[in-house]
Design a protein around this motif. Structure first.
Motif, PDB file in Angstrom:
ATOM      1  N   ALA A   1       0.831  -1.210   0.000  1.00 30.26           N
ATOM      2  CA  ALA A   1       0.000   0.000   0.000  1.00 30.26           C
ATOM      3  C   ALA A   1       0.864   1.257   0.000  1.00 30.26           C
ATOM      4  O   ALA A   1       0.557   2.240  -0.678  1.00 30.26           O
TER       5      ALA A   1
ATOM      6  N   ALA B   1       2.211   1.753  -3.466  1.00 32.49           N
ATOM      7  CA  ALA B   1       1.194   2.287  -4.368  1.00 32.49           C
ATOM      8  C   ALA B   1       0.929   3.767  -4.101  1.00 32.49           C
ATOM      9  O   ALA B   1       0.777   4.568  -5.030  1.00 32.49           O
TER      10      ALA B   1
ATOM     11  N   THR C   1      -6.612   1.069  -1.204  1.00 32.75           N
ATOM     12  CA  THR C   1      -5.932  -0.040  -1.867  1.00 32.75           C
ATOM     13  C   THR C   1      -6.423  -1.363  -1.315  1.00 32.75           C
ATOM     14  O   THR C   1      -6.572  -1.530  -0.111  1.00 32.75           O
TER      15      THR C   1
ATOM     16  N   GLY D   1      -3.028  -5.338  -3.286  1.00 33.65           N
ATOM     17  CA  GLY D   1      -2.416  -4.248  -4.028  1.00 33.65           C
ATOM     18  C   GLY D   1      -2.813  -4.265  -5.482  1.00 33.65           C
ATOM     19  O   GLY D   1      -2.418  -5.154  -6.233  1.00 33.65           O
TER      20      GLY D   1
ATOM     21  N   ASP E   1      -9.326  -2.166  -5.719  1.00 33.71           N
ATOM     22  CA  ASP E   1      -8.954  -0.809  -5.321  1.00 33.71           C
ATOM     23  C   ASP E   1     -10.141   0.122  -5.561  1.00 33.71           C
ATOM     24  O   ASP E   1     -11.004  -0.158  -6.394  1.00 33.71           O
TER      25      ASP E   1
END
Length: 517
Positions: free
Chosen positions: A283, A286, A308, A312, A508
């Motif tokens: 996370a 990202a 997220t 992922g 997501d």
């Protein structure tokens, strides 16, 4: 004088005088008593195995670290006969997360318990691995399963038990094992720590830390039992402390059961901890690949929400200032999940930013170049994307989409989806092409951009999920529509109520609200 003889008659035997009663009947009953005792013991073992099976099954069904910690605390309380307790997670490798959960204790109660010096609290002694306060009553078990407690059961040699309410502290330790820990050290390199600590009578226990005694009196518990949760691979992970409202101590059978359960619980917590760390790292990665903050552009206010999934995903958003006061807006997502999807998302977003700077006024050209790059560099992957070129001073939007969900315009006089042309995702066709769409938002209207994860998390078909999103925007109060932050929160709460907004979903969620003043 001769004895009279009874004549022999066919079919009869001479009478045999009855023998006096002796202890023989009692001896004949001993096998029956032993059989009953064996049956009782077998029934007890079966009951214990059934209990452990049920509790471990419940623990195995937990899906997150916090849920697992609370289940361990609850199950342990049932095994040792306690009503309240706390579990302190402090992994030996010091990589975190460090947390405390309570059972029957509020945040204020946990804060009060934490005022006890760490080295004097039961959980602190167990997690620090020190044994400074051990007394002559401490015992050692070579198996790691808690051994006998003086005063709780007859000793194996038949000696009489001691008073269970005696003001003593009992601890057991396990020998060090040369198993490598997560930090690189072995168990043999660390001091042997306690496995359990028992305070059977806190108000009258000599040598107890004064603050410990004060906290016990304030919260109303008179005894405690603490157990360390550890594995050979990771070292100590946590310590659970169960609290009794009156002087008490778990008996031998209870300690044995909670020790067996603690072994399994420690392994389960170790797995959940590893998974939680991996999710956190993913996370963070990202989030670092996405904008740290939204830009400030005259005439526009923006808010974003990004959630997220546990594995992922590759959803992204972007807001890029462009020459002549223009603004580039983008949302999209790549197929797949995990580190490879996150890395692909980073590459795709960076490429889109470059194309937006060069030819952002033509969204179709931006997406065409992006599709060509994706097809040449990552032919096995596809992606959806939507790019909008905004001129806030002109209240003008030109946008194009590639297999992406249509944006939603929210205002006082209209709440409607932008009719983008239906187009395949990037990388699905040999050549991507779609016309652009021009939109002119009025002052006070908000453009809502989102990824399909928002719709997928509802668990409904796409058409019904789009209706739900439209109804959520329509139900927003006037004051909420005037603030993009409030509007984004309202939409998420309405579309994904409690139970649908959890991280258990692999999808997501990206929601970008752009208000034109």
């Amino acid at each position: 004088m001769s004895t009279t003889r009874v004549p022999k008659v066919a079919g009869t035997k001479p009478p045999i005088p009855a023998a006096p009663h002796t202890s023989a009947p009692a001896a004949e009953c001993r096998p029956v008593d032993r059989l009953a005792a064996v049956q009782d013991r077998l029934a007890c073992w079966i009951s214990d195995l059934t209990t452990l099976h049920e509790l471990t099954e419940r623990l195995a069904r937990t899906s997150g670290l916090d849920e697992a910690l609370r289940e361990v605390l609850r199950a342990g309380a049932a095994l040792v006969g306690a009503r309240r307790g706390l579990l302190v997670l402090e992994p030996a490798d010091r990589l975190g997360p460090d947390t405390t959960v309570g059972l029957g204790l509020g945040h204020a109660d946990l804060g009060t318990i934490e005022t006890v010096p760490h080295g004097a609290a039961s959980y602190g002694i167990l997690l620090d691995g020190t044994d400074e306060s051990a007394d002559s009553t401490g015992g050692t078990t070579g198996t790691g399963i808690p051994g006998g407690l003086a005063g709780t059961a007859d000793a194996p040699d038949g000696t009489a038990p001691a008073d269970p309410a005696a003001p003593t502290t009992t601890a057991t330790t396990t020998p060090a094992t040369p198993a490598a820990s997560a930090s690189g050290a072995t168990e043999s390199d660390r001091p042997a720590g306690r496995d359990e600590i028992i305070h059977p009578d806190l108000p009258h226990e000599p040598g107890l830390d004064p603050r410990h005694r004060e906290v016990a009196a304030h919260l109303g518990f008179d005894a405690s039992y603490a157990l360390r949760l550890t594995t050979e691979r990771t070292g100590h992970l946590a310590a659970a402390v169960w609290l009794y409202d009156e002087p008490a101590a778990p008996v031998e059978r209870q300690r044995h059961l909670v020790g067996l359960y603690g072994r399994y619980a420690a392994e389960h917590i170790a797995r959940q901890l590893e998974l939680s760390r991996a999710r956190g790292t993913l996370a963070t990665l990202a989030e670092e690949l996405l904008p740290a903050r939204l830009p400030r552009v005259a005439g526009v206010r923006m808010a974003v929400r990004h959630d997220t999934g546990p594995r992922g995903g590759g959803d992204w958003y972007d807001a890029l200032p462009l020459p002549e006061g223009a603004l580039g807006l983008a949302v999209g997502g790549v197929t797949g999940s995990g580190p490879s999807a996150v890395a692909a998302m980073g590459r795709l977003r960076a490429s889109l930013r470059a194309y937006a700077v060069m030819e952002g006024e033509d969204p179709v050209a931006v997406l065409s170049d992006l599709e060509l790059l994706l097809r040449l560099t990552e032919p096995a992957r596809s992606a959806t994307a939507l790019f909008a070129y905004a001129e806030p001073d002109q209240h003008k939007l030109v946008l194009a989409g590639a297999g992406h969900c249509p944006p939603l315009i929210i205002g006082d006089h209209r709440i409607e989806y932008v009719e983008t042309s239906l187009s395949a995702p990037l990388g699905m066709l040999s050549c991507w092409e779609a016309p652009s769409v021009e939109v002119r938002p009025e002052s006070g209207e908000t453009l809502l951009l989102y990824t399909d994860g928002l719709l997928h998390r509802t668990g409904e078909p796409m058409d019904r999920a789009l209706v739900r999103l439209h109804a959520a925007a329509q139900s927003a109060p006037r004051a909420t529509r005037d603030d993009p932050d409030l509007l984004a929160d309202h939409v998420l709460r309405t579309v994904l109520p409690d139970g649908l907004d959890t991280l258990d979903s692999p999808e997501d969620v990206v929601l970008l609200a752009v208000r034109f003043d």
